[in-house]
Design a protein around this motif. Structure first.
Motif, PDB file in Angstrom:
ATOM      1  N   SER A  49     118.875 -63.310 111.126  1.00 44.73           N
ATOM      2  CA  SER A  49     118.318 -62.272 110.251  1.00 44.73           C
ATOM      3  C   SER A  49     116.828 -62.051 110.487  1.00 44.73           C
ATOM      4  O   SER A  49     116.361 -60.913 110.551  1.00 44.73           O
ATOM      5  CB  SER A  49     118.570 -62.627 108.783  1.00 44.73           C
ATOM      6  OG  SER A  49     119.950 -62.693 108.540  1.00 44.73           O
ATOM      7  N   GLU A  50     116.065 -63.147 110.629  1.00 39.71           N
ATOM      8  CA  GLU A  50     114.625 -63.012 110.845  1.00 39.71           C
ATOM      9  C   GLU A  50     114.340 -62.274 112.153  1.00 39.71           C
ATOM     10  O   GLU A  50     113.541 -61.342 112.190  1.00 39.71           O
ATOM     11  CB  GLU A  50     113.963 -64.385 110.860  1.00 39.71           C
ATOM     12  CG  GLU A  50     112.449 -64.305 111.004  1.00 39.71           C
ATOM     13  CD  GLU A  50     111.813 -65.680 111.023  1.00 39.71           C
ATOM     14  OE1 GLU A  50     110.926 -65.905 110.185  1.00 39.71           O
ATOM     15  OE2 GLU A  50     112.197 -66.514 111.877  1.00 39.71           O
ATOM     16  N   ASN A  53     115.180 -58.637 111.872  1.00 39.76           N
ATOM     17  CA  ASN A  53     114.136 -57.909 111.157  1.00 39.76           C
ATOM     18  C   ASN A  53     112.980 -57.568 112.084  1.00 39.76           C
ATOM     19  O   ASN A  53     112.473 -56.441 112.090  1.00 39.76           O
ATOM     20  CB  ASN A  53     113.641 -58.733 109.971  1.00 39.76           C
ATOM     21  CG  ASN A  53     112.433 -58.111 109.313  1.00 39.76           C
ATOM     22  OD1 ASN A  53     111.295 -58.459 109.637  1.00 39.76           O
ATOM     23  ND2 ASN A  53     112.680 -57.180 108.409  1.00 39.76           N
TER      24      ASN A  53
END
Length: 194
Positions: A49-50, A53
């Motif tokens: 997810s990081e 992003n």
């Protein structure tokens, strides 16, 4: 823990055609799949997810600039390109001049377009080894049409800049990275990427 992508080796009698490789990728959309010039397939899990992003931020900045500039089009990490060596690559963000893109047929544009982007960005995720990414950037720099490439190493807060026929340049913890004159006016803000 740093992990490498899973590399699949096929006997020469079992190599996939471009059509078969495209179909294989379509059937496995949840995976990040690339193929090198020797037919070896790299399978990487989806980005965390990081990292997703950060990729989104990079692509977003490039897309906003491209919409204003209107001389080319941008591509997300899900787009694949077939290089002159036969390798199929999917940079984390890329841009192609419209005049080059429009030389392709609609059929070529629908699959893994047989073109190397003018500009590519690769983002090193926490699980990536740096050396294979540097080798991938060198591979891009051998391609017709490529003008500029950035390899962003978040772990060490470095940006490696690649230009055809030139030595790799390394910026230590920059706040911004200028992509001029290749992309006039495009300055990548690193604040939300670090």
């Amino acid at each position: 823990m740093i992990s490498s992508p899973l590399i699949l080796h096929f006997p020469s009698s079992m190599q996939m055609t471009d059509e078969e490789f495209f179909a294989f990728c379509q059937e496995n959309r949840d995976l990040r799949i690339e193929r090198n010039q020797f037919g070896e397939i790299s399978i990487m899990p989806p980005a965390g997810s990081e990292t997703g992003n950060r990729e989104g931020n990079i692509f977003g900045q490039l897309w906003v600039w491209s919409e204003k500039d209107s001389t080319g089009i941008t591509f997300s990490p899900s787009a694949g390109f077939t290089l002159s060596t036969g390798a199929e690559r999917s940079p984390d963000a890329s841009w192609i001049k419209l005049e080059r893109w429009n030389q392709l047929t609609p059929k070529q544009q629908k699959k893994f377009a047989p073109i190397c982007p003018d500009f590519v960005i690769e983002l090193r995720s926490a699980s990536d080894n740096l050396q294979p990414l540097k080798e991938k950037m060198q591979e891009y720099m051998q391609e017709p049409g490529i003008q500029l490439g950035l390899l962003i190493d978040r772990k060490n807060r470095r940006v490696y800049i690649y230009r055809p026929g030139q030595m790799e340049e390394c910026l230590e913890s920059p706040d911004t990275v200028s992509c001029e004159p290749i992309l006039p006016g495009f300055i990548l803000n690193m604040g939300k990427i670090w």
